[in-house]
Design a protein around this motif. Structure first.
Motif, short mmCIF file in Angstrom:
data_model
loop_
_atom_site.label_atom_id
_atom_site.label_comp_id
_atom_site.label_asym_id
_atom_site.label_seq_id
_atom_site.Cartn_x
_atom_site.Cartn_y
_atom_site.Cartn_z
N GLY A 65 0.77 -1.15 -0.02
CA GLY A 65 0.06 0.09 0.13
C GLY A 65 0.90 1.23 0.08
O GLY A 65 2.13 1.25 0.25
N ASP A 66 0.26 2.46 -0.05
CA ASP A 66 0.94 3.94 -0.49
C ASP A 66 1.12 4.29 0.88
O ASP A 66 0.38 4.91 1.45
CB ASP A 66 0.31 4.63 -1.27
N ILE A 67 2.36 3.85 1.54
CA ILE A 67 2.64 4.07 3.03
C ILE A 67 2.58 5.52 3.29
O ILE A 67 2.69 6.10 4.36
CB ILE A 67 3.68 3.34 3.74
N ARG A 68 3.19 6.37 2.29
CA ARG A 68 3.27 7.82 2.31
C ARG A 68 2.02 8.33 2.61
O ARG A 68 1.89 9.52 3.32
CB ARG A 68 3.94 8.31 1.15
N PHE A 69 0.88 7.79 1.64
CA PHE A 69 -0.29 8.26 1.97
C PHE A 69 -0.82 8.17 3.27
O PHE A 69 -1.64 9.00 4.03
CB PHE A 69 -1.28 7.64 0.93
N VAL A 313 6.39 4.47 9.97
CA VAL A 313 6.66 5.09 8.35
C VAL A 313 7.56 6.24 8.47
O VAL A 313 8.42 6.31 7.75
CB VAL A 313 5.34 5.37 7.87
N ARG A 314 7.30 7.03 9.58
CA ARG A 314 8.11 8.38 9.61
C ARG A 314 9.59 8.08 9.53
O ARG A 314 10.53 8.68 8.98
CB ARG A 314 7.88 9.16 11.22
N ALA A 315 9.96 6.89 10.54
CA ALA A 315 11.49 6.69 10.85
C ALA A 315 12.00 5.85 9.41
O ALA A 315 13.07 6.08 9.26
CB ALA A 315 11.50 5.75 11.83
N LEU A 316 11.28 5.11 8.73
CA LEU A 316 11.96 4.33 7.62
C LEU A 316 11.63 4.90 6.40
O LEU A 316 12.46 4.57 5.43
CB LEU A 316 11.10 2.81 7.77
N VAL A 317 10.47 5.72 6.28
CA VAL A 317 10.21 6.29 4.97
C VAL A 317 10.03 7.67 4.70
O VAL A 317 10.68 8.36 3.76
CB VAL A 317 8.79 5.61 4.45
N ILE A 318 9.92 8.34 5.70
CA ILE A 318 9.75 9.96 5.43
C ILE A 318 10.92 10.42 6.14
O ILE A 318 11.81 11.09 5.37
CB ILE A 318 8.66 10.42 6.47
N ASP A 319 11.47 10.35 7.30
CA ASP A 319 12.73 10.99 7.67
C ASP A 319 13.87 10.09 7.33
O ASP A 319 15.05 10.70 7.42
CB ASP A 319 12.54 11.26 9.55
N LYS A 320 13.74 8.87 7.42
CA LYS A 320 14.61 7.93 7.01
C LYS A 320 15.85 7.89 8.12
O LYS A 320 16.89 7.81 7.84
CB LYS A 320 15.10 7.83 5.71
N ASP A 321 15.58 8.02 9.09
CA ASP A 321 16.62 8.10 10.28
C ASP A 321 16.67 6.55 10.91
O ASP A 321 18.02 6.38 11.45
CB ASP A 321 16.38 9.15 11.39
N ASN A 322 15.77 5.75 10.51
CA ASN A 322 15.93 4.36 10.88
C ASN A 322 15.94 4.07 12.56
O ASN A 322 16.55 3.36 12.76
CB ASN A 322 17.09 3.47 10.15
N ALA A 323 15.29 5.06 13.13
CA ALA A 323 15.29 5.11 14.68
C ALA A 323 14.15 5.37 15.13
O ALA A 323 13.59 6.24 15.77
CB ALA A 323 16.21 6.19 14.92
N PRO A 324 13.02 4.33 15.03
CA PRO A 324 11.60 4.60 15.49
C PRO A 324 11.56 4.49 16.94
O PRO A 324 12.26 3.69 17.39
CB PRO A 324 10.68 3.24 14.65
#
Length: 358
Positions: A65-69, A313-324
């Motif tokens: 699914g479109d996880i950014r959405f 989704v923030r950590a892995l896709v939006i900010d991409k800090d990989n630190a949820p």
């Protein structure tokens, strides 16, 4: 049809081509609606004897699914109560049900990435379904990695996998290839990517009613052995433990590279959603497809109320800090009450959005 869903009929086979390559064919609400509309139309069309779903890109059938959405609309509404989110999951799960019980052969060419929502549009029912994999297939139900759980019918097809293989796939979220997909029962036949032009020619020249048998005759044995088959005994032993904590403890006592890879993956996942996923799969084993989808639909609402998926989704896709910043932060802080909350009814039975599934 919207721009990302192309359709045509060739020799009495309805062909659906997903065409959103930059997003690896991630499903939007418009795409879900388009797929539903064409499948309902072709279900009654006497000129269509079979359906094939494929992609315009060799990189993916569908990455999910479109996880950014999800992140955008989920954050815009308190407790994730967006009408767009409600519509997306209700209509996506109804589409999954339609595909599972489609009355005509439904053939999925699972070349490239097939994950999450992509599995939902590929895992057709055993009566009329045919699922093709290639050496490029990268299959997973990785939802625990973004703070969600294996949905789109995953509570059914993972819980009905042999032994504890489904529990392994659901809790680790790790990716498997063609040989493993065939062993787990999430694929039916293998076709090498170099043979896809010949397969496409076969599709064009074979009448739809004869297509499944023709593809089975065309298929080959996959190159390479199944890693899951080779490690089946340790999977069943570790993932048969009576809690997520016990599974982790069991893996910690196994120095094999396979066990340590699973352990490393689980240490990165949402502690809460691993516990929810384990309970989901235990319950799903006793339910039919419709009731599994109804259960998942309620859990999605609870998940967005909690907010775990938004953080993932923030950590892995939006900010991409990989630190949820998982909530709770550790497995020891997850209580039975927290898990039980996800399974509490959201709607009365007569008002459930998927009440009409049969």
């Amino acid at each position: 049809m919207p721009d990302h869903v192309l359709t045509r009929i060739a020799n009495r086979t309805g062909i659906i081509t997903l065409d959103r390559p930059k997003a690896l064919n991630s499903l939007s609400l418009a795409m879900v609606r388009a797929l539903t509309a064409i499948l309902l139309e072709w279900r009654l069309d006497a000129g269509v004897d079979a359906v094939l779903i494929t992609s315009s890109s060799e990189k993916a059938l569908c990455a999910g699914g479109d996880i950014r959405f999800f992140h955008e609309v989920g954050n815009a509404t308190p407790q994730g109560g967006s009408a767009l989110l409600e519509d997306f999951f209700t209509e996506e799960y109804a589409l999954n049900h339609l595909i599972h019980f489609y009355p005509k052969p439904y053939i999925a060419l699972m070349d490239g990435v097939v994950m999450g929502g992509g599995m939902g549009i590929a895992q057709s029912g055993p009566e009329c379904g045919l699922r093709i994999v290639t050496e490029r297939t990268r299959m997973a139900m990785p939802e625990v990695n973004i703070g969600l759980f294996p949905d789109v019918g995953g509570s059914h097809f993972l819980s009905h996998a042999p032994g504890r293989l489904g529990m392994y796939l659901g809790l680790t979220g790790l990716t498997i290839g063609a040989a493993d997909a065939l062993y787990v029962g999430l694929a039916d036949v293998f076709v090498a990517s170099t043979d896809l032009p010949a397969l496409n020619a076969l599709i064009e020249t074979t009448p739809g009613a004869q297509l499944p048998a023709a593809i089975r005759a065309f298929a080959a044995a996959p190159v390479g052995e199944s890693e899951l088959q080779a490690n089946r005994a340790r999977i069943d032993a570790h993932f048969g433990a009576d809690s997520v904590a016990a599974i982790l403890a069991s893996l910690e006592g196994d120095a094999s590279p396979f066990a340590q890879k699973a352990l490393s993956a689980m240490r990165q996942r949402s502690p809460l959603m691993m516990c929810v996923t384990r309970e989901l799969l235990l319950r799903g084993a006793a339910l039919d497809v419709a009731d599994c989808l109804r259960m998942e639909r309620s859990l999605v609402r609870r998940n967005f109320e909690h907010g775990e998926v938004l953080e993932g989704v923030r950590a892995l896709v939006i900010d991409k800090d990989n630190a949820p910043q998982w909530n709770p932060a550790s497995l020891g802080l997850v209580t039975d009450q927290m898990v039980a909350r996800f399974f509490e009814p959201v709607w009365p039975a007569h008002a459930h959005p998927l009440r009409d599934l049969v």
